[in-house]
Design a protein around this motif. Structure first.
Motif, PDB file in Angstrom:
ATOM      1  N   ARG A 127       0.830  -1.212   0.000  1.00  0.00           N
ATOM      2  CA  ARG A 127       0.000   0.000   0.000  1.00  0.00           C
ATOM      3  C   ARG A 127       0.864   1.262   0.000  1.00  0.00           C
ATOM      4  NH1 ARG A 127      -2.688  -3.226   3.241  1.00  0.00           N
ATOM      5  NH2 ARG A 127      -2.023  -2.196   5.141  1.00  0.00           N
ATOM      6  N   ALA A 128       2.021   1.199   0.655  1.00  0.00           N
ATOM      7  CA  ALA A 128       2.922   2.360   0.670  1.00  0.00           C
ATOM      8  C   ALA A 128       3.494   2.614  -0.720  1.00  0.00           C
ATOM      9  CB  ALA A 128       4.049   2.140   1.676  1.00  0.00           C
ATOM     10  N   VAL A 129       3.599   1.587  -1.542  1.00  0.00           N
ATOM     11  CA  VAL A 129       4.063   1.753  -2.919  1.00  0.00           C
ATOM     12  C   VAL A 129       2.900   2.157  -3.821  1.00  0.00           C
ATOM     13  CG1 VAL A 129       4.977   0.506  -4.929  1.00  0.00           C
ATOM     14  CG2 VAL A 129       6.008   0.167  -2.669  1.00  0.00           C
ATOM     15  N   GLN A 130       1.756   1.526  -3.614  1.00  0.00           N
ATOM     16  CA  GLN A 130       0.616   1.756  -4.487  1.00  0.00           C
ATOM     17  C   GLN A 130       0.034   3.160  -4.343  1.00  0.00           C
ATOM     18  OE1 GLN A 130      -2.963   1.747  -3.570  1.00  0.00           O
ATOM     19  NE2 GLN A 130      -3.623   1.797  -5.697  1.00  0.00           N
ATOM     20  N   GLN A 131      -0.015   3.676  -3.136  1.00  0.00           N
ATOM     21  CA  GLN A 131      -0.656   4.971  -2.909  1.00  0.00           C
ATOM     22  C   GLN A 131       0.030   6.126  -3.650  1.00  0.00           C
ATOM     23  OE1 GLN A 131      -1.080   6.101   1.219  1.00  0.00           O
ATOM     24  NE2 GLN A 131      -2.998   7.123   0.758  1.00  0.00           N
ATOM     25  N   PRO A 132       1.350   6.301  -3.537  1.00  0.00           N
ATOM     26  CA  PRO A 132       1.943   7.400  -4.304  1.00  0.00           C
ATOM     27  C   PRO A 132       1.867   7.182  -5.816  1.00  0.00           C
ATOM     28  CG  PRO A 132       3.612   6.350  -2.904  1.00  0.00           C
ATOM     29  CD  PRO A 132       2.310   5.685  -2.636  1.00  0.00           C
ATOM     30  N   ALA A 133       1.927   5.927  -6.246  1.00  0.00           N
ATOM     31  CA  ALA A 133       1.814   5.658  -7.683  1.00  0.00           C
ATOM     32  C   ALA A 133       0.431   6.061  -8.189  1.00  0.00           C
ATOM     33  CB  ALA A 133       2.085   4.184  -7.962  1.00  0.00           C
ATOM     34  N   SER A 134      -0.608   5.700  -7.448  1.00  0.00           N
ATOM     35  CA  SER A 134      -1.976   6.063  -7.850  1.00  0.00           C
ATOM     36  C   SER A 134      -2.197   7.569  -7.771  1.00  0.00           C
ATOM     37  CB  SER A 134      -2.991   5.359  -6.959  1.00  0.00           C
ATOM     38  OG  SER A 134      -2.964   3.982  -7.184  1.00  0.00           O
ATOM     39  N   ASN A 135      -1.748   8.171  -6.681  1.00  0.00           N
ATOM     40  CA  ASN A 135      -1.948   9.615  -6.516  1.00  0.00           C
ATOM     41  C   ASN A 135      -1.220  10.416  -7.586  1.00  0.00           C
ATOM     42  OD1 ASN A 135      -3.559   9.182  -4.305  1.00  0.00           O
ATOM     43  ND2 ASN A 135      -1.989   9.688  -2.813  1.00  0.00           N
ATOM     44  N   SER A 136      -0.066   9.932  -8.021  1.00  0.00           N
ATOM     45  CA  SER A 136       0.691  10.679  -9.026  1.00  0.00           C
ATOM     46  C   SER A 136       0.075  10.572 -10.417  1.00  0.00           C
ATOM     47  CB  SER A 136       2.152  10.223  -9.051  1.00  0.00           C
ATOM     48  OG  SER A 136       2.244   8.878  -9.453  1.00  0.00           O
ATOM     49  N   MET A 137      -0.877   9.676 -10.607  1.00  0.00           N
ATOM     50  CA  MET A 137      -1.574   9.575 -11.891  1.00  0.00           C
ATOM     51  C   MET A 137      -2.643  10.652 -12.047  1.00  0.00           C
ATOM     52  SD  MET A 137      -2.049   5.538 -12.729  1.00  0.00           S
ATOM     53  CE  MET A 137      -2.595   4.972 -11.130  1.00  0.00           C
ATOM     54  N   THR A 138      -3.126  11.172 -10.934  1.00  0.00           N
ATOM     55  CA  THR A 138      -4.250  12.105 -10.965  1.00  0.00           C
ATOM     56  C   THR A 138      -4.039  13.295 -11.905  1.00  0.00           C
ATOM     57  OG1 THR A 138      -4.942  11.433  -8.759  1.00  0.00           O
ATOM     58  CG2 THR A 138      -5.746  13.566  -9.533  1.00  0.00           C
ATOM     59  N   PRO A 139      -2.887  13.997 -11.859  1.00  0.00           N
ATOM     60  CA  PRO A 139      -2.734  15.152 -12.744  1.00  0.00           C
ATOM     61  C   PRO A 139      -2.832  14.821 -14.235  1.00  0.00           C
ATOM     62  CG  PRO A 139      -1.064  15.203 -11.030  1.00  0.00           C
ATOM     63  CD  PRO A 139      -1.753  13.879 -10.928  1.00  0.00           C
ATOM     64  N   SER A 140      -2.520  13.607 -14.608  1.00  0.00           N
ATOM     65  CA  SER A 140      -2.610  13.253 -16.031  1.00  0.00           C
ATOM     66  C   SER A 140      -4.006  12.756 -16.416  1.00  0.00           C
ATOM     67  CB  SER A 140      -1.556  12.205 -16.380  1.00  0.00           C
ATOM     68  OG  SER A 140      -1.771  11.027 -15.653  1.00  0.00           O
ATOM     69  N   LEU A 141      -4.891  12.605 -15.443  1.00  0.00           N
ATOM     70  CA  LEU A 141      -6.231  12.085 -15.736  1.00  0.00           C
ATOM     71  C   LEU A 141      -7.311  13.159 -15.770  1.00  0.00           C
ATOM     72  CD1 LEU A 141      -6.212   8.854 -13.526  1.00  0.00           C
ATOM     73  CD2 LEU A 141      -5.712   9.063 -15.969  1.00  0.00           C
ATOM     74  N   VAL A 142      -7.021  14.333 -15.215  1.00  0.00           N
ATOM     75  CA  VAL A 142      -8.023  15.402 -15.182  1.00  0.00           C
ATOM     76  C   VAL A 142      -7.443  16.666 -15.811  1.00  0.00           C
ATOM     77  CG1 VAL A 142      -9.187  14.520 -13.123  1.00  0.00           C
ATOM     78  CG2 VAL A 142      -7.374  16.200 -12.869  1.00  0.00           C
ATOM     79  N   ALA A 143      -8.339  17.526 -16.245  1.00  0.00           N
ATOM     80  CA  ALA A 143      -7.916  18.822 -16.778  1.00  0.00           C
ATOM     81  C   ALA A 143      -7.286  19.643 -15.656  1.00  0.00           C
ATOM     82  CB  ALA A 143      -9.112  19.552 -17.365  1.00  0.00           C
TER      83      ALA A 143
END
Length: 185
Positions: A127-143
């Motif tokens: 989870r410590a690896v998955q959370q920053p990876a998922s959170n860092s995707m957010t800027p590329s998914l929304v305007a």
């Protein structure tokens, strides 16, 4: 209000949900965070049931939380250098292996505290690896103009599930025991 106007209402209130990919990430975050809180509750109950020791419960909880302090900064750097989506998926698979392993030994009746500690540590690292990876995707998914809304929704998914996850986990725990909670997590 008709069923067809509801999505429009949600998107007007939460414009980040206008992105299909972000919406999927958000839904995943809600379920993952809720399952994590239910898992935390069930692990603590199981260890206390085995040992009667609150110190053992603390050890298991610490083993699942400590990786966030130590592994998250490294995972964030890793997420900057790798495919974030794949990193997140692999971390979720590792978490799944640990949770299913814990469910198997619990349902089989052969669970020991050291096993719970190991599975908790494995889940915490993943989870410590998955959370920053998922959170860092957010800027590329929304305007860009919806980024603050997306970040706020991610916060809601983590903090809002602190109530729902243990509530549902507690109901399942009381009705079926810890093994099914681990399987559903």
């Amino acid at each position: 209000m008709t069923a067809t106007s509801r999505p429009g209402f949600l998107v007007r209130q939460f414009p980040a949900l206008g992105s299909r990919d972000y919406t999927l990430l958000f839904i995943n975050s809600v379920f993952a965070a809720g399952a994590n809180w239910a898992l935390l509750l069930a692990r603590g109950w199981l260890v206390f049931d085995i040992t009667g020791s609150s110190a053992a419960v603390g050890l298991v909880t610490f083993s699942g939380m400590a990786p966030f302090v130590f592994a998250s900064p490294l995972a964030g750097a890793l997420a900057d250098r790798m495919d974030r989506r794949l990193l997140s998926i692999w971390a979720a698979y590792i978490s799944l292996i640990g949770t299913v392993g814990l469910a198997v030994v619990t349902i089989a009746g052969i669970v020991e505290v050291w096993q719970v500690v190991i599975f908790s540590l494995l889940g915490g690292i993943s989870r410590a690896v998955q959370q920053p990876a998922s959170n860092s995707m957010t800027p590329s998914l929304v305007a860009p103009e919806h980024l603050l809304n997306a970040i706020a929704l991610q916060g809601i998914s983590v903090h809002g599930t602190r109530i729902i996850g243990p509530l549902l986990g507690g109901v399942i725990l009381a009705a079926l025991g810890p093994g099914p909670v681990f399987l559903l997590s």
